[in-house]
Scaffold this active site. Structure first.
Site, mmCIF file in Angstrom:
data_model
loop_
_atom_site.group_PDB
_atom_site.id
_atom_site.type_symbol
_atom_site.label_atom_id
_atom_site.label_comp_id
_atom_site.label_asym_id
_atom_site.label_seq_id
_atom_site.Cartn_x
_atom_site.Cartn_y
_atom_site.Cartn_z
ATOM 1 N N ARG A 124 0.835 -1.200 0.000
ATOM 2 C CA ARG A 124 0.000 0.000 0.000
ATOM 3 C C ARG A 124 0.868 1.247 0.000
ATOM 4 O O ARG A 124 1.873 1.309 0.709
ATOM 5 C CB ARG A 124 -0.927 0.007 1.215
ATOM 6 C CG ARG A 124 -1.873 -1.186 1.237
ATOM 7 C CD ARG A 124 -2.861 -1.138 2.374
ATOM 8 N NE ARG A 124 -3.676 -2.347 2.402
ATOM 9 C CZ ARG A 124 -4.631 -2.597 3.287
ATOM 10 N NH1 ARG A 124 -4.911 -1.688 4.227
ATOM 11 N NH2 ARG A 124 -5.315 -3.718 3.243
ATOM 12 N N ARG B 253 1.912 1.645 10.326
ATOM 13 C CA ARG B 253 1.499 1.916 8.935
ATOM 14 C C ARG B 253 2.718 1.781 8.037
ATOM 15 O O ARG B 253 3.621 2.618 8.058
ATOM 16 C CB ARG B 253 0.891 3.318 8.822
ATOM 17 C CG ARG B 253 0.089 3.532 7.538
ATOM 18 C CD ARG B 253 -0.549 4.910 7.503
ATOM 19 N NE ARG B 253 -1.496 5.133 8.575
ATOM 20 C CZ ARG B 253 -2.760 4.708 8.569
ATOM 21 N NH1 ARG B 253 -3.214 4.022 7.548
ATOM 22 N NH2 ARG B 253 -3.558 4.962 9.595
ATOM 23 N N GLU C 187 -6.738 0.283 14.784
ATOM 24 C CA GLU C 187 -7.459 -0.721 13.995
ATOM 25 C C GLU C 187 -6.561 -1.916 13.692
ATOM 26 O O GLU C 187 -5.441 -1.757 13.208
ATOM 27 C CB GLU C 187 -7.954 -0.105 12.691
ATOM 28 C CG GLU C 187 -8.724 -1.078 11.814
ATOM 29 C CD GLU C 187 -9.046 -0.525 10.434
ATOM 30 O OE1 GLU C 187 -9.352 -1.337 9.534
ATOM 31 O OE2 GLU C 187 -8.968 0.707 10.256
ATOM 32 N N SER D 103 -10.991 -5.617 10.095
ATOM 33 C CA SER D 103 -12.306 -5.155 9.644
ATOM 34 C C SER D 103 -13.021 -6.311 8.979
ATOM 35 O O SER D 103 -12.401 -7.281 8.539
ATOM 36 C CB SER D 103 -12.189 -3.971 8.677
ATOM 37 O OG SER D 103 -11.580 -4.381 7.471
ATOM 38 N N ARG E 97 0.467 -4.974 12.733
ATOM 39 C CA ARG E 97 -0.302 -4.391 13.834
ATOM 40 C C ARG E 97 -0.520 -5.399 14.963
ATOM 41 O O ARG E 97 -0.636 -5.011 16.129
ATOM 42 C CB ARG E 97 -1.622 -3.823 13.321
ATOM 43 C CG ARG E 97 -1.391 -2.642 12.401
ATOM 44 C CD ARG E 97 -2.634 -1.848 12.128
ATOM 45 N NE ARG E 97 -2.345 -0.787 11.166
ATOM 46 C CZ ARG E 97 -3.233 0.090 10.726
ATOM 47 N NH1 ARG E 97 -4.484 0.048 11.183
ATOM 48 N NH2 ARG E 97 -2.897 1.014 9.850
#
Length: 521
Positions: free
Chosen positions: A345, A360, A432, A435, A484
């Site tokens: 990403r 990140r 986070e 999801s 994470r």
């Protein structure tokens, strides 16, 4: 600023008249926006503009007009043909335009519903005219089969030629209009579950809270400092080799990554999921069909220059494409996959302390769950996916909350999305880690994934007894985003002596390792 009129060398409304005479096209079939009342309908470059007149009244009799120079550049704007076409239900959108408009507003989407509806109305009008001319051409062709006087036959030949030329022009217009309608409509987001809170991320609601933050009797470190002390990461070398937001994992961190992946895949397989590894380079069209913008502003997707390929940002993309353009047997549903892959990403626009260390990064390992199911089952499978995630993270002893994300935090494909945010004591906040999204038929209409319902016990005889195909619903959820998870584990299970305890469920996947300690002790 507009063009008021222009010469028609060929018009579907003047095909039985001398072609040298100019004609004005009726507004009901005008493929240009309201500020352009007439279109240059030459057989070389008829062009349908983006915005259309919505008038649909009966067409008046053609009247003549003089030639006017087309000086506005919009008249000759080239409509880019889409690489692919989604099976969008335009009729449903038109019949539910108030609900669709409200949904676009609630999601803060830039989709232009008015333009989509105008394009669709114009498409129907032009399509109807094409069908009318085809019918007239067939009538002429049938007349030609009988015995005719030479003069009458010649007249029919000329009429047929004019009809053919008129159809060529109108069919070209229809193709261009279809392309532009697709491009505009593809930006319309999925509908939204009625229970989703409306607003920005701050409006998201807590569905569940699991555990409590651990209380420390000593000064705690964040994962960056822990990794440095325990020789688990090397951000400096990675920055020299690859750039910012890259990293090397070292020593026990390598075992931790591999252990997390194997543990997550193993646990999800127990729930009936088929394991996969996937391609990590895919065609940009597949990325788009899944609802991502590989070449948009602030895109999160790495595109490969000089090709139509991209690096995947999630295994959702290649897994979604595995049944692309296929019709599945209803008995094969649901299809449940758990996929392990690297993800890439750009993290465009990300900066600050919230992105420090592993939180990140540009490249990471992730385990993704993906389900294809019958439409009536997708809500229950969404609950199943979030339950799997909660069970996984609870078994590791993490404190986290599950959120029902608000409308403006939903991606275009998501009908509803649940996020899990875990407590990260070193960062001093929730972050986070997972999801779960129900995308209903948004992706399957673009990927072309259908299923054929099974026949009832007493099927009807004759034609039409086979039930029509339906689009599957697709869902995706993160079982484990490795970086994470490493952040959570290091920060939550650090000890006063600087070591880190490995959660018990992971130990069998790390060769029995139960604690990460200083190398010199």
């Amino acid at each position: 600023m507009g063009l008021q009129s222009c010469t028609f060398r060929l018009s579907p409304f003047s095909i039985l008249r001398p072609l040298s005479k100019p004609y004005k096209i009726p507004t009901a079939f005008n493929p240009l926006p309201c500020r352009f009342r007439y279109i240059h309908c030459s057989s070389r470059s008829p062009l349908l503009a983006r915005a259309l007149s919505s008038a649909a009244a009966a067409a008046p009799q053609p009247t003549t007009t003089n030639l006017a120079a087309a000086s506005d550049p919009d008249e000759h704007k080239v409509v880019k043909a889409p690489q692919w076409k989604a099976a969008i239900d335009f009729k449903w959108i038109r019949e539910n335009k108030e609900a669709v408009a409200a949904n676009i507003k609630n999601r803060n989407s830039t989709a232009n519903l008015d333009l989509v509806l105008e394009l669709y109305d114009k498409f129907l009008n032009v399509q109807k005219e094409v069908e009318r001319l085809r019918a007239e051409r067939n009538v002429v062709a049938n007349k030609m089969k009988g015995k005719l006087e030479p003069s009458e036959r010649q007249k029919l030949i000329e009429e047929g030629k004019n009809l053919k030329d008129g159809l060529v022009t109108l069919e070209e217009d229809l193709v261009k209009l279809t392309d532009e309608l697709q491009l505009e409509a593809q930006s319309v987001p999925n509908i939204t579950h009625p229970d989703v809170p409306i607003g920005g991320e701050d409006c998201s609601t807590v569905r569940k809270m699991v555990g409590k933050p651990r209380e420390f009797s000593f000064s705690i470190k964040d994962h960056v400092q822990l990794g440095k002390d325990l020789e688990l990461f090397d951000f400096d070398a990675a920055s020299e080799v690859s750039g910012s937001k890259f990293y090397y994992l070292k020593n026990e961190a390598v075992l931790l990554e591999m252990g997390l992946v194997n543990w997550a895949v193993s646990e999800v397989m127990k729930r009936g999921f088929t394991p996969l590894t996937t391609p990590e380079i895919v065609r940009s069209s597949v990325v788009e069909k899944c609802g991502f913008q590989p070449r948009g502003t602030n895109t999160q997707v790495y595109s490969i220059e000089g090709s139509d390929q991209c690096l995947i940002g999630t295994a959702e993309i290649p897994v979604g494409g595995i049944h692309m353009d296929s019709i599945l047997a209803e008995s094969s549903l649901p299809l449940k996959y758990v996929a392990s892959s690297h993800c890439f990403r750009t993290e465009a626009g990300a900066a600050g302390t919230a992105t420090r260390g592993l939180y990140r990064v540009h490249q990471f390992s992730k385990v993704e769950m993906f389900i294809l199911c019958r439409p009536e089952e997708s809500n229950s499978f969404h609950e199943e996916l979030i339950k799997i995630e909660e069970d996984l993270f609870s078994s590791l002893g993490l404190h986290f909350k599950t959120l029902d994300m608000a409308t403006q935090d939903l991606g275009a494909p998501a009908y509803r999305k649940f996020d899990i945010e875990a407590w990260m004591p070193g960062l001093g906040r929730y972050g986070e880690i997972s999801s779960a999204s129900n995308c209903t038929d948004y992706q399957s209409r673009r990927l072309g994934i259908r299923f054929r319902p099974e026949l009832s016990m007493t099927p009807k005889k004759g034609k039409g007894s086979s039930p029509p195909t339906q689009f599957v619903h697709t869902l995706n959820a993160t079982a484990c985003a490795v970086p994470r998870m490493i952040v959570c584990l290091l920060e939550n299970f650090q000890q006063e002596d600087g070591s880190v305890v490995v959660p018990e469920p992971l130990r069998p996947f790390m060769g029995g390792l139960d604690i990460i300690s200083y190398k010199y002790k």
